[in-house]
Scaffold this motif. Sequence first.
Motif, short mmCIF file in Angstrom:
data_model
loop_
_atom_site.label_atom_id
_atom_site.label_comp_id
_atom_site.label_asym_id
_atom_site.label_seq_id
_atom_site.Cartn_x
_atom_site.Cartn_y
_atom_site.Cartn_z
N TYR A 3 0.83 -1.20 0.00
CA TYR A 3 0.00 0.00 0.00
C TYR A 3 0.87 1.26 0.00
O TYR A 3 0.62 2.20 -0.76
CB TYR A 3 -0.93 -0.01 1.22
CG TYR A 3 -1.74 1.25 1.37
CD1 TYR A 3 -2.84 1.50 0.56
CD2 TYR A 3 -1.39 2.21 2.32
CE1 TYR A 3 -3.58 2.66 0.70
CE2 TYR A 3 -2.12 3.37 2.45
CZ TYR A 3 -3.21 3.59 1.64
OH TYR A 3 -3.94 4.75 1.77
N HIS A 9 -0.74 12.37 6.03
CA HIS A 9 -1.54 11.58 5.09
C HIS A 9 -2.67 10.86 5.83
O HIS A 9 -3.80 10.82 5.36
CB HIS A 9 -0.65 10.56 4.37
CG HIS A 9 -1.40 9.68 3.44
ND1 HIS A 9 -1.84 10.10 2.21
CD2 HIS A 9 -1.83 8.40 3.58
CE1 HIS A 9 -2.50 9.12 1.63
NE2 HIS A 9 -2.50 8.07 2.44
N VAL A 10 -2.35 10.31 6.98
CA VAL A 10 -3.37 9.62 7.77
C VAL A 10 -4.43 10.63 8.24
O VAL A 10 -5.64 10.37 8.15
CB VAL A 10 -2.74 8.89 8.98
CG1 VAL A 10 -3.79 8.36 9.92
CG2 VAL A 10 -1.83 7.76 8.49
N LEU A 57 1.22 4.24 -2.79
CA LEU A 57 1.09 5.68 -2.50
C LEU A 57 2.25 6.45 -3.11
O LEU A 57 2.06 7.52 -3.69
CB LEU A 57 1.06 5.93 -0.99
CG LEU A 57 -0.18 5.51 -0.22
CD1 LEU A 57 0.03 5.76 1.27
CD2 LEU A 57 -1.41 6.22 -0.70
N ARG A 66 0.92 10.06 -4.13
CA ARG A 66 -0.15 10.50 -3.25
C ARG A 66 0.38 10.84 -1.86
O ARG A 66 -0.37 11.26 -1.00
CB ARG A 66 -1.23 9.43 -3.16
CG ARG A 66 -1.97 9.28 -4.48
CD ARG A 66 -2.96 8.13 -4.52
NE ARG A 66 -3.68 7.94 -3.29
CZ ARG A 66 -4.18 6.77 -2.91
NH1 ARG A 66 -4.02 5.70 -3.66
NH2 ARG A 66 -4.84 6.65 -1.77
N ALA A 103 -5.30 13.42 6.86
CA ALA A 103 -6.08 13.92 5.73
C ALA A 103 -7.23 12.97 5.37
O ALA A 103 -8.22 13.39 4.78
CB ALA A 103 -5.18 14.13 4.52
N GLY A 104 -7.10 11.71 5.74
CA GLY A 104 -8.15 10.75 5.43
C GLY A 104 -9.22 10.65 6.49
O GLY A 104 -10.13 9.83 6.40
N ARG A 105 -9.13 11.51 7.51
CA ARG A 105 -10.10 11.46 8.61
C ARG A 105 -11.48 11.85 8.11
O ARG A 105 -11.66 12.84 7.42
CB ARG A 105 -9.66 12.39 9.73
CG ARG A 105 -10.60 12.41 10.91
CD ARG A 105 -10.10 13.38 11.97
NE ARG A 105 -11.11 13.64 12.95
CZ ARG A 105 -11.21 12.98 14.10
NH1 ARG A 105 -10.36 12.04 14.39
NH2 ARG A 105 -12.15 13.28 14.96
N VAL A 106 -12.48 11.07 8.49
CA VAL A 106 -13.87 11.34 8.16
C VAL A 106 -14.62 11.54 9.47
O VAL A 106 -14.61 10.66 10.33
CB VAL A 106 -14.50 10.17 7.35
CG1 VAL A 106 -15.96 10.44 7.06
CG2 VAL A 106 -13.71 9.92 6.09
#
Length: 96
Positions: free
Chosen positions: A45, A74-75, A49, A54, A77-80
């Motif tokens: 993975y 990066h981690v 990236l 990315r 930025a992926g928070r929802v």
Amino acid sequence: MVLTIPTSHHQPSTRPAAGAAPPTPVGEILTVEQAADRMNMSVRYVRRLVADRRIAFHRIGRSIRLMATDVDAHVAAGRVEPLTESEVWREMRSVG
């Protein structure tokens, strides 16, 4: 006999000048494997990236290194964010 070096081929010294500020620390540098462990993801993975550009990375010789701060960013930025009950009802009203 005095030899002179042509200025067009002379490369400046990489040593800091006297009295110059010391280099800033770069932070924690991770291998691809360490970055994968930090993200709790596979090495494949992380390599994907990097290949897709990315995530920011550094090429040192033939090796790939990632800054711990870039991996953390990066981690993050992926928070929802979770939906609240009022947002769910608002969405349901707009569908009908």
